[in-house]
Design a protein around this motif. Sequence first.
Motif, mmCIF file in Angstrom:
data_model
loop_
_atom_site.group_PDB
_atom_site.id
_atom_site.type_symbol
_atom_site.label_atom_id
_atom_site.label_comp_id
_atom_site.label_asym_id
_atom_site.label_seq_id
_atom_site.Cartn_x
_atom_site.Cartn_y
_atom_site.Cartn_z
ATOM 1 N N GLU B 56 25.267 26.511 43.326
ATOM 2 C CA GLU B 56 25.025 26.133 42.002
ATOM 3 C C GLU B 56 24.236 24.899 41.606
ATOM 4 O O GLU B 56 24.140 24.074 42.573
ATOM 5 C CB GLU B 56 26.228 26.262 41.123
ATOM 6 C CG GLU B 56 26.872 27.557 41.124
ATOM 7 C CD GLU B 56 28.282 27.530 40.541
ATOM 8 O OE1 GLU B 56 28.316 28.039 39.460
ATOM 9 O OE2 GLU B 56 29.331 27.159 41.049
ATOM 10 N N LEU B 227 21.722 35.553 43.692
ATOM 11 C CA LEU B 227 22.285 35.987 44.756
ATOM 12 C C LEU B 227 21.872 37.386 45.238
ATOM 13 O O LEU B 227 21.809 37.876 46.320
ATOM 14 C CB LEU B 227 24.016 36.205 44.844
ATOM 15 C CG LEU B 227 24.580 34.842 44.961
ATOM 16 C CD1 LEU B 227 25.980 34.684 44.155
ATOM 17 C CD2 LEU B 227 24.842 34.458 46.459
ATOM 18 N N PHE B 255 28.123 38.896 52.430
ATOM 19 C CA PHE B 255 28.168 39.849 51.002
ATOM 20 C C PHE B 255 29.642 40.655 51.148
ATOM 21 O O PHE B 255 30.305 40.748 50.114
ATOM 22 C CB PHE B 255 27.128 40.729 50.580
ATOM 23 C CG PHE B 255 26.145 39.521 50.084
ATOM 24 C CD1 PHE B 255 25.317 38.593 50.856
ATOM 25 C CD2 PHE B 255 25.569 39.554 48.632
ATOM 26 C CE1 PHE B 255 24.315 37.835 50.265
ATOM 27 C CE2 PHE B 255 24.935 38.900 48.003
ATOM 28 C CZ PHE B 255 24.230 37.860 48.885
ATOM 29 N N TYR B 262 35.145 30.021 47.519
ATOM 30 C CA TYR B 262 34.119 29.934 46.603
ATOM 31 C C TYR B 262 33.127 30.980 46.724
ATOM 32 O O TYR B 262 32.541 31.482 45.617
ATOM 33 C CB TYR B 262 33.304 28.538 46.775
ATOM 34 C CG TYR B 262 32.359 28.101 45.826
ATOM 35 C CD1 TYR B 262 32.431 28.198 44.583
ATOM 36 C CD2 TYR B 262 30.978 28.090 46.590
ATOM 37 C CE1 TYR B 262 31.357 28.008 43.969
ATOM 38 C CE2 TYR B 262 29.902 27.846 45.809
ATOM 39 C CZ TYR B 262 30.058 27.818 44.197
ATOM 40 O OH TYR B 262 28.987 27.434 43.466
ATOM 41 N N ALA B 265 34.163 34.067 44.680
ATOM 42 C CA ALA B 265 34.006 33.760 43.210
ATOM 43 C C ALA B 265 32.673 33.972 42.765
ATOM 44 O O ALA B 265 32.306 34.499 41.674
ATOM 45 C CB ALA B 265 34.678 32.273 43.114
ATOM 46 N N LEU B 266 31.799 33.458 43.449
ATOM 47 C CA LEU B 266 30.269 33.387 43.207
ATOM 48 C C LEU B 266 29.875 34.599 43.187
ATOM 49 O O LEU B 266 29.114 35.407 42.325
ATOM 50 C CB LEU B 266 29.547 32.818 44.343
ATOM 51 C CG LEU B 266 28.911 31.433 44.187
ATOM 52 C CD1 LEU B 266 28.003 30.961 45.385
ATOM 53 C CD2 LEU B 266 28.314 30.993 42.801
ATOM 54 N N LEU B 267 30.289 35.503 44.134
ATOM 55 C CA LEU B 267 29.936 37.112 44.246
ATOM 56 C C LEU B 267 30.427 37.905 42.999
ATOM 57 O O LEU B 267 29.710 38.913 42.578
ATOM 58 C CB LEU B 267 30.221 37.815 45.564
ATOM 59 C CG LEU B 267 29.518 37.180 46.809
ATOM 60 C CD1 LEU B 267 30.272 37.712 48.332
ATOM 61 C CD2 LEU B 267 28.184 37.574 46.844
ATOM 62 N N ALA B 269 31.309 36.667 40.293
ATOM 63 C CA ALA B 269 30.774 36.403 39.018
ATOM 64 C C ALA B 269 29.171 36.719 38.666
ATOM 65 O O ALA B 269 28.973 36.946 37.549
ATOM 66 C CB ALA B 269 30.418 34.813 38.848
ATOM 67 N N VAL B 270 28.677 37.313 39.835
ATOM 68 C CA VAL B 270 27.211 37.902 39.538
ATOM 69 C C VAL B 270 27.244 39.068 38.614
ATOM 70 O O VAL B 270 27.962 39.862 39.026
ATOM 71 C CB VAL B 270 26.593 38.200 40.852
ATOM 72 C CG1 VAL B 270 25.032 39.084 40.525
ATOM 73 C CG2 VAL B 270 26.370 36.901 41.706
ATOM 74 N N PRO B 271 26.720 39.109 37.410
ATOM 75 C CA PRO B 271 26.668 40.426 36.607
ATOM 76 C C PRO B 271 25.973 41.542 37.274
ATOM 77 O O PRO B 271 24.775 41.393 37.943
ATOM 78 C CB PRO B 271 25.693 39.952 35.395
ATOM 79 C CG PRO B 271 25.542 38.514 35.420
ATOM 80 C CD PRO B 271 25.652 37.971 36.705
ATOM 81 N N ARG B 281 36.853 40.163 36.668
ATOM 82 C CA ARG B 281 35.852 39.431 37.639
ATOM 83 C C ARG B 281 36.926 38.020 38.011
ATOM 84 O O ARG B 281 37.544 37.789 37.045
ATOM 85 C CB ARG B 281 34.709 39.085 36.738
ATOM 86 C CG ARG B 281 33.729 40.135 37.116
ATOM 87 C CD ARG B 281 32.249 39.795 36.676
ATOM 88 N NE ARG B 281 32.609 39.692 35.119
ATOM 89 C CZ ARG B 281 32.013 38.808 34.488
ATOM 90 N NH1 ARG B 281 31.358 37.775 34.977
ATOM 91 N NH2 ARG B 281 32.046 38.873 33.137
ATOM 92 N N VAL B 283 37.040 34.568 37.252
ATOM 93 C CA VAL B 283 36.449 33.561 36.316
ATOM 94 C C VAL B 283 37.008 32.111 36.802
ATOM 95 O O VAL B 283 38.024 31.894 36.660
ATOM 96 C CB VAL B 283 36.637 33.897 35.034
ATOM 97 C CG1 VAL B 283 35.872 32.618 34.192
ATOM 98 C CG2 VAL B 283 35.861 35.125 34.576
ATOM 99 N N LEU B 284 36.266 31.353 37.655
ATOM 100 C CA LEU B 284 36.608 30.138 38.114
ATOM 101 C C LEU B 284 36.782 29.352 36.841
ATOM 102 O O LEU B 284 36.264 29.304 35.849
ATOM 103 C CB LEU B 284 35.506 29.450 38.901
ATOM 104 C CG LEU B 284 35.342 30.042 40.383
ATOM 105 C CD1 LEU B 284 34.307 29.176 40.971
ATOM 106 C CD2 LEU B 284 36.650 29.773 41.235
ATOM 107 N N VAL B 340 31.214 42.164 47.952
ATOM 108 C CA VAL B 340 30.691 43.229 47.130
ATOM 109 C C VAL B 340 30.295 44.308 48.261
ATOM 110 O O VAL B 340 29.644 44.009 49.264
ATOM 111 C CB VAL B 340 29.484 42.922 46.443
ATOM 112 C CG1 VAL B 340 29.854 42.009 45.166
ATOM 113 C CG2 VAL B 340 28.431 42.036 47.174
#
Lengths: 348, 354
Positions: B56, B227, B255, B262, B265-267, B269-271, B281, B283-284, B340
């Motif tokens: 980020e 991502l 992936f 972390y 969480a990033l993966l 969060a990707v819409p 999802r 949500v951090l 994912v």
Amino acid sequence: MANREINGEGQPPVLTVNNLKTHFFTDEGTVKAVDGASFSAPAGKTVGIVGESGCGKSVTALSILRIVQKPGRIVDGEIILRRADDAEPVDLAKLDAEGGAIRAIRGGEIALVFQEPMTSFSPHYTIGNQIVETIRLHQDVGKAEARNRTIELLRMVGIPRPERRIDEYPFELSGGLRQRVMIAMALSCNPKILIADEPTTALDVTTQAQILDLLREIQARTQMSVIIITHDMGVIAEMADDVIVMYLGRVVESGPVDEIFHRAKHPYTQALLRSIPSIFAAPRSKLPTIAGSIPHPHNRPAGCPFHPRCAERMMGKCDVHIPRLRPVSRRQMASCFLYHEPDEAPIT
Amino acid sequence: MTIRSNSGAPLLEVRNLQRFFPIRRGLLRRVVGQVRAVDDISFHIDRGETLSLVGESGCGKTTTARCILRALKPTAGEVLFQTGAGEVVDTASLPKAALTPYRHQMQMIFQDPFSSLNPRMTVFDIIAEPLLASGIKNRDQRRARVENLLERVRLRPEFMQRYPHAFSGGQRQRIGIARALALNPSLIVADEPVSALDVSVQAQILNLLLDLQDELGLTYLFVAHDLSVVKHISDRVAVMYVGKIVEIAETDQLFKAPKHPYTEALLSAVPKPDPRLRSERIVLQGEVADPAHPPAGCYFHPRCAHAIDRCRSETPPLEEVLPGHRVACHRARELSLKGVDAPPSPHPQQLRTL
Ligand SMILES: Nc1ncnc2c1ncn2[C@@H]1O[C@H](COP(=O)(O)OP(=O)(O)OP(=O)(O)O)[C@@H](O)[C@H]1O
Ligand SMILES: Nc1ncnc2c1ncn2[C@@H]1O[C@H](COP(=O)(O)OP(=O)(O)OP(=O)(O)O)[C@@H](O)[C@H]1O
Ligand code: SF4
Ligand code: SF4
Ligand SMILES: [Mg+2]
Ligand SMILES: [Mg+2]
């Protein structure tokens, strides 16, 4: 009107936009920024407006609020707002943009949240002062009560320690917190419609997830109608009930979100969906592309605006006539000659 | 400073790279603290490979890229680059002047095709400038080279005499790429090269970068926050958080089976561009730590759902948990995290719907 059927069942939509045209009359020529947009926004639902840069998403939002800057103006269409059950609907397109009626609606019944919250706050006042001002502009409440309500709003949008944060200046907040404050300000007058123009585009994914969650949560509680504007198909898939796809000022396709993503009819929608990089793709895999790029607004192609890039184009038809938005299935509309024949007269 | 290489050496090896920025306050501009923009990171990139740096805003991606190109002097650490002649040089410690013979071997592609091209120069001048600087005095020779480069990036050679304003964003990015390729670099550092572009044009540029890599054997360091874009372009991915690499692995592995909370969480969060995949999802909570005042222990612990006492005091080292898969988390071996995977059915849009 066929487009009202898109949202089908239930009460009439809070907002109905019909054949909206907003043009800019510049020295180099006319930019048809929005050229016949139609959609409706029901209570408790989210309409997503999606399309690439310059397709007219923001101008649509500005038109609804009647804050289109010169040399632009609404040249046609209606924007019907249904107010309390007994009141007459108003056509916002017909109101005086400077008048009292639209001023009361702006920031009152219809609120706007946009991409860069920094520019919408004054750097000289605390965030608390600015929200208190907004509340008192639209409602008859005292300072102390407005302040208490502000603290509650800040708490509701997830600002930690709102009693302290209320006295901070915008620059003291991170991008994510600023966007939350902007949402708090938008909610301060209990809007029936929230227009969010790229509300998360400047934010990181984890912050974006927080803000999208917040919008959903507030909507579930207040039943407000949300119009979310974005170029991100992922955000649309996450948020929208109904979707409007725009290209060069025109709605090329509209319908329920599942139809748009799984049974898209318009060649542009189909090509756009195929060209999105996917988190599910195999590493190092090529993407199907759309030929060329979006034309400059002053060189808008004749006929179907997408025809120079369209793999399905039929010369003699697509480059001459302008396709209209017509039903292509029970709840879906597309403007494309694969689904209907041109009207007799080729001119608009 | 120069070590002879063995042929198996990676094209680039970064060892314990650090770059701090002083925070100055007051009238005397006294240093009152340090922004730990890049905080002891190590990785390598093999010849012909693409490594992506993701994370980020503010996590140190651009600072890392600029240190590698020596646009910034690292505070500490080594940047070992294998030159065309097969030597390995440490560009972090060489004096600036001594870098000149190697500079053309590493080139940069920028995010913003609008501001990175001089509006008063023609396309020919923009692309030919590095050729002239490298001593190609003959105009016909330069012309032939520019023509060849324009073809490589799929632009028409007739465009040579036009100015940048006459081009779309995607075309300008192609011009930037042509310029970067002018001197046959081996390493291309691309900092968010597609994030300012429209979706339909993004795909064209990503495909072009993949093609050029195959045609010219280029090595990419690709910096991005998106991502999905990273998934398409990378062989391996390094995830950064507050100046540190928290996880690095082959793309598929990272992936499908992330090992750092972390990354998970990033993966999450990707819409995902499919309304049927709307789901719970992760949500951090809270925000990214301030690199001037990182928390003790694991920098991620205030937001981590799996944090234990040890995480609050002890910094987790980046350790190999599977071959080629390194993770900086005390619990990497015991946690089972969600990545994912391919969606349940082929995406309907991949089939023609007429
Ligand atoms: N003040 C103006 N004067 C002239 N043209 C304008 C003006 N504002 C907008 N336009 C034009 O109107 C068209 C639509 O712009 P709009 O801002 O609605 O696009 P958008 O879909 O919101 O794009 P983006 O994704 O880039 O925000 C564009 O071609 C733009 O150049
Ligand atoms: N010249 C500078 N002086 C002081 N601090 C700096 C400087 N350049 C970067 N920083 C800080 O270093 C940290 C890392 O910045 P960097 O630009 O490398 O992040 P990034 O990962 O590229 O972020 P983005 O995704 O926003 O581009 C940030 O906290 C930033 O504020
Ligand atoms: S009308 Fe013709 S050019 Fe336009 S989208 Fe349909 S097939 Fe393509
Ligand atoms: S070390 Fe601890 S706090 Fe850090 S990511 Fe691992 S479990 Fe979470
Ligand atoms: Mg816009
Ligand atoms: Mg950066």
